[in-house]
Design an enzyme around this catalytic site. Structure first.
Site, PDB file in Angstrom:
ATOM      1  N   GLY A 186       0.832  -1.193   0.000  1.00 26.06           N
ATOM      2  CA  GLY A 186       0.000   0.000   0.000  1.00 26.06           C
ATOM      3  C   GLY A 186       0.866   1.241   0.000  1.00 26.06           C
ATOM      4  O   GLY A 186       0.533   2.256   0.612  1.00 26.06           O
ATOM      5  N   ASP A 237      -4.316  -6.302  -4.711  1.00 25.44           N
ATOM      6  CA  ASP A 237      -5.164  -5.900  -3.587  1.00 25.44           C
ATOM      7  C   ASP A 237      -4.759  -6.734  -2.384  1.00 25.44           C
ATOM      8  O   ASP A 237      -4.901  -7.967  -2.391  1.00 25.44           O
ATOM      9  CB  ASP A 237      -6.636  -6.129  -3.942  1.00 25.44           C
ATOM     10  N   LYS A 252       2.704   1.630   5.743  1.00 22.66           N
ATOM     11  CA  LYS A 252       2.723   2.985   6.299  1.00 22.66           C
ATOM     12  C   LYS A 252       1.390   3.681   6.051  1.00 22.66           C
ATOM     13  O   LYS A 252       0.965   3.861   4.909  1.00 22.66           O
ATOM     14  CB  LYS A 252       3.853   3.806   5.683  1.00 22.66           C
ATOM     15  N   HIS A 256      -4.451   2.119   9.673  1.00 28.46           N
ATOM     16  CA  HIS A 256      -5.399   3.014  10.345  1.00 28.46           C
ATOM     17  C   HIS A 256      -6.636   3.313   9.493  1.00 28.46           C
ATOM     18  O   HIS A 256      -7.612   3.874   9.987  1.00 28.46           O
ATOM     19  CB  HIS A 256      -4.710   4.311  10.799  1.00 28.46           C
TER      20      HIS A 256
END
Length: 349
Positions: A186, A237, A252, A256
């Site tokens: 990501g 994905d 990173k 969240h």
């Protein structure tokens, strides 16, 4: 006169403090308006009088003074003794050419979709889910890049710019002794991976993200780029498959964005592909270790309302990693707002 930021008022009665909090959306509007008008770009090294500044940005002089008074109150610009307006440390960050410019971030914070989702925060708290799909018919990133590409490009610029400083800090703090390959899962356009490859000349890297994201990776990482020989671009994905072998997997600002169930499932997908002993390093804010709780707690709410995600405490990160089948190891400060939350894939001899 040096850049100055006024100190916050003390001893303000509780009703007025609450009033200020309730109407703090006006501060967001003021900063966003300053960015849209290009006020910071129109102010040079010398104070600028309101009439001259209004002419430069195409604004009504009287209304512009109203805006500037609000901004000055919060340390964004200062009123000079001779009657003009001059820069402060904060206003300089709204310049397009500032090395650490936050203009794109300011524009994003006041984008139309932001006002809509924040107005539905109570719904997100009731359900524990993002309100974005209900308002726009699809998740945040899909909407930005499919339906509002200009806003999607602004989002990408804001994230890349805000990630530059932390990328340098993370690259300095992350121990890569004995590491051959790092995979940035990501990893967006590769800001962090570039910093790592530049710092470690023998290191190899893999940038993994969605196809439409990897297609716009930093040119130095793509074919023909300066670091292309040590970097492989892989699209996919991470909720479905992570076909990447590495010694260290970095995530990173990714976890969240997810609630616990989604995060555990994605991490388990990564664990299935990784070798025993591989390190998994989350790069995130840690709620109970932050020096800026006023920022971290608002970001916590933004993750909820926009994507159904959350910031986490140290204990919550440890629990999350262990639920995903990883062995928690440590949390390391980086000298920036993020920390390194490290675990390993079990089974190494």
């Amino acid at each position: 006169m040096a850049d100055q930021v006024p100190a916050p008022a003390s001893g303000t009665p509780a009703p007025l403090r609450l009033h200020a909090l309730a109407y703090s959306l006006g501060v967001t509007a003021a900063v966003t308006a300053a960015a849209r008008l290009g006020l910071a770009d129109a102010v040079g090294e010398e104070p600028v009088r309101p009439a001259e500044l209004a002419a430069a940005v195409g604004a009504d002089e009287e209304a512009l003074v109203q805006l500037l008074r609000a901004l000055v109150c919060h340390g964004v610009f200062r009123e000079a003794e001779e009657g003009g307006y001059a820069h402060t440390e904060l206003s300089r960050l709204l310049r397009t050419d500032a090395p650490a410019s936050r203009k794109a971030m300011a524009l994003l914070a006041g984008a139309p979709f932001a006002w809509r989702i924040w107005s539905r925060l109570d719904d997100a708290v009731r359900t524990g889910e993002s309100v974005f799909p209900g308002l726009y018919g699809k998740p945040l990133f899909a909407h930005l890049h499919e339906d509002e590409p200009e806003l999607g490009a602004l989002f990408d610029r804001a994230m890349a710019k805000s990630g530059e400083t932390s990328a340098v800090a993370v690259a300095a703090a992350l121990d890569l002794a004995g590491t051959d390959t790092v995979a940035d899962i990501g990893g967006g356009h590769g800001t962090l991976l570039r910093a790592l490859l530049e710092r470690h000349p023998a290191l190899n890297g893999v940038l993994f993200d969605l196809e439409q994201v990897v297609a716009h990776a930093d040119p130095v990482l793509r074919e023909g780029g300066e670091l292309a020989g040590r970097c492989r671009l892989v699209s996919g994905d991470c909720h479905i498959e992570v076909p990447v072998t590495a010694d260290v997997y970095l995530l990173k600002g990714v976890v969240h964005m997810w609630n616990d169930a989604t995060a555990v499932a994605a991490l388990r997908t990564l664990v299935r592909e990784a070798r025993p002993g591989a390190r998994v390093v989350l790069v995130e804010q840690v709620l109970d270790a932050t020096d800026n709780p006023e920022i971290a707690t608002v970001m916590n709410l933004l993750m909820l309302v926009s994507q159904g995600g959350r910031e986490r405490t140290a204990r919550e990160f440890r629990t999350l990693l262990e639920r995903a089948g990883l062995e928690f190891r440590s949390i390391t400060a980086t000298g920036s707002v993020v920390r390194l939350i490290e675990a390993v894939v079990p089974g190494a001899r």
